[in-house]
Scaffold this motif. Sequence first.
Motif, PDB file in Angstrom:
ATOM      1  N   LEU A 229      -9.105  -8.571   3.696  1.00 10.23           N
ATOM      2  CA  LEU A 229      -9.219  -7.409   2.833  1.00 10.23           C
ATOM      3  C   LEU A 229      -8.385  -7.578   1.561  1.00 10.23           C
ATOM      4  N   LEU A 230      -7.155  -8.069   1.698  1.00 12.86           N
ATOM      5  CA  LEU A 230      -6.310  -8.267   0.525  1.00 12.86           C
ATOM      6  C   LEU A 230      -6.853  -9.361  -0.389  1.00 12.86           C
TER       7      LEU A 230
ATOM      8  N   TRP B 227      -9.816  -7.840  -2.294  1.00 16.20           N
ATOM      9  CA  TRP B 227      -9.312  -6.987  -3.364  1.00 16.20           C
ATOM     10  C   TRP B 227      -8.657  -7.810  -4.468  1.00 16.20           C
ATOM     11  N   GLY B 228      -8.018  -8.911  -4.112  1.00 16.92           N
ATOM     12  CA  GLY B 228      -7.408  -9.773  -5.117  1.00 16.92           C
ATOM     13  C   GLY B 228      -8.417 -10.507  -5.971  1.00 16.92           C
ATOM     14  N   CYS B 229      -9.621 -10.712  -5.454  1.00 14.67           N
ATOM     15  CA  CYS B 229     -10.676 -11.429  -6.186  1.00 14.67           C
ATOM     16  C   CYS B 229     -11.607 -10.487  -6.954  1.00 14.67           C
ATOM     17  N   MET B 230     -11.333  -9.206  -6.953  1.00 12.41           N
ATOM     18  CA  MET B 230     -12.258  -8.244  -7.555  1.00 12.41           C
ATOM     19  C   MET B 230     -12.436  -8.408  -9.057  1.00 12.41           C
ATOM     20  N   ASN B 231     -11.453  -8.896  -9.754  1.00  5.25           N
ATOM     21  CA  ASN B 231     -11.510  -8.853 -11.215  1.00  5.25           C
ATOM     22  C   ASN B 231     -11.601 -10.223 -11.877  1.00  5.25           C
TER      23      ASN B 231
ATOM     24  N   LEU C 143       0.549 -21.752   5.499  1.00  5.26           N
ATOM     25  CA  LEU C 143       1.702 -22.255   4.750  1.00  5.26           C
ATOM     26  C   LEU C 143       1.282 -22.873   3.418  1.00  5.26           C
ATOM     27  N   LEU C 144       0.149 -23.578   3.411  1.00  5.35           N
ATOM     28  CA  LEU C 144      -0.336 -24.166   2.158  1.00  5.35           C
ATOM     29  C   LEU C 144      -0.803 -23.096   1.179  1.00  5.35           C
ATOM     30  N   THR C 145      -1.426 -22.033   1.690  1.00  6.06           N
ATOM     31  CA  THR C 145      -1.871 -20.984   0.780  1.00  6.06           C
ATOM     32  C   THR C 145      -0.704 -20.191   0.206  1.00  6.06           C
ATOM     33  N   VAL C 146       0.438 -20.184   0.880  1.00  5.66           N
ATOM     34  CA  VAL C 146       1.622 -19.569   0.264  1.00  5.66           C
ATOM     35  C   VAL C 146       1.947 -20.316  -1.031  1.00  5.66           C
ATOM     36  N   LEU C 147       1.946 -21.635  -0.962  1.00  5.56           N
ATOM     37  CA  LEU C 147       2.236 -22.444  -2.143  1.00  5.56           C
ATOM     38  C   LEU C 147       1.165 -22.275  -3.217  1.00  5.56           C
ATOM     39  N   THR C 148      -0.097 -22.355  -2.843  1.00  7.80           N
ATOM     40  CA  THR C 148      -1.159 -22.239  -3.843  1.00  7.80           C
ATOM     41  C   THR C 148      -1.235 -20.825  -4.425  1.00  7.80           C
ATOM     42  N   ASP C 149      -0.939 -19.803  -3.638  1.00 12.44           N
ATOM     43  CA  ASP C 149      -0.924 -18.443  -4.176  1.00 12.44           C
ATOM     44  C   ASP C 149       0.186 -18.275  -5.207  1.00 12.44           C
ATOM     45  N   ILE C 150       1.340 -18.842  -4.936  1.00 17.94           N
ATOM     46  CA  ILE C 150       2.436 -18.782  -5.912  1.00 17.94           C
ATOM     47  C   ILE C 150       2.010 -19.444  -7.219  1.00 17.94           C
ATOM     48  N   ILE C 151       1.357 -20.589  -7.114  1.00 18.91           N
ATOM     49  CA  ILE C 151       0.899 -21.297  -8.311  1.00 18.91           C
ATOM     50  C   ILE C 151      -0.157 -20.484  -9.050  1.00 18.91           C
ATOM     51  N   HIS C 152      -1.146 -19.947  -8.312  1.00 19.82           N
ATOM     52  CA  HIS C 152      -2.196 -19.154  -8.962  1.00 19.82           C
ATOM     53  C   HIS C 152      -1.626 -17.920  -9.661  1.00 19.82           C
ATOM     54  N   ILE C 153      -0.754 -17.212  -8.988  1.00 18.26           N
ATOM     55  CA  ILE C 153      -0.206 -15.986  -9.579  1.00 18.26           C
ATOM     56  C   ILE C 153       0.653 -16.312 -10.802  1.00 18.26           C
TER      57      ILE C 153
ATOM     58  N   SER D 125      -2.976  -9.329  -4.504  1.00 20.08           N
ATOM     59  CA  SER D 125      -2.684 -10.752  -4.321  1.00 20.08           C
ATOM     60  C   SER D 125      -1.202 -10.970  -4.023  1.00 20.08           C
ATOM     61  N   ILE D 126      -0.357 -10.263  -4.729  1.00 17.42           N
ATOM     62  CA  ILE D 126       1.086 -10.380  -4.492  1.00 17.42           C
ATOM     63  C   ILE D 126       1.448  -9.820  -3.125  1.00 17.42           C
ATOM     64  N   PHE D 127       0.818  -8.704  -2.742  1.00 17.41           N
ATOM     65  CA  PHE D 127       1.068  -8.125  -1.422  1.00 17.41           C
ATOM     66  C   PHE D 127       0.628  -9.090  -0.315  1.00 17.41           C
ATOM     67  N   SER D 128      -0.512  -9.737  -0.506  1.00 18.03           N
ATOM     68  CA  SER D 128      -0.974 -10.735   0.460  1.00 18.03           C
ATOM     69  C   SER D 128       0.025 -11.883   0.558  1.00 18.03           C
ATOM     70  N   LEU D 129       0.525 -12.319  -0.586  1.00 19.80           N
ATOM     71  CA  LEU D 129       1.518 -13.396  -0.597  1.00 19.80           C
ATOM     72  C   LEU D 129       2.792 -12.983   0.134  1.00 19.80           C
ATOM     73  N   LEU D 130       3.216 -11.744  -0.042  1.00 16.77           N
ATOM     74  CA  LEU D 130       4.428 -11.268   0.632  1.00 16.77           C
ATOM     75  C   LEU D 130       4.240 -11.120   2.145  1.00 16.77           C
TER      76      LEU D 130
END
Length: 109
Positions: free
Chosen positions: A8-9, A12-16, A55-65, A85-90
């Motif tokens: 869900l997160l 919502w993060g990909c909506m825009n 664990l890998l998506t934590v790194l890639t999410d930080i890079i994307h954001i 997206s930030i909430f998902s990362l947290l």
Amino acid sequence: AIILVHWLLTVWGCMNHIFPASYAWGNFSVLAVGIWAIVQRDSIDAIMMFLTGLLLTVLTDIIHISVFYPPYHISDLKRFSLGMSIFSLLLKPVSCYLVYQMYRERGGE
């Protein structure tokens, strides 16, 4: 519940379209591995791959954001998408801990 919340997160993060397609592909493919880990309850490999993917998506999410965060005026929809997206990362470290507990329950070391 972990997969549903992150799905869900991510939706919502990909909506825009703030992030490139790699954000969606990375997160949704890890969630697909998570579904595989749910279906095969006795597989240690499936849960380990899900944990590694998280664990890998934590790194890639930080890079994307950090790379694609808009430098100036942000519309409400962009702010919502970035917030999700930030909430998902947290939440991902908490999810990693819970998945690690499932890995230990299945007999992992």
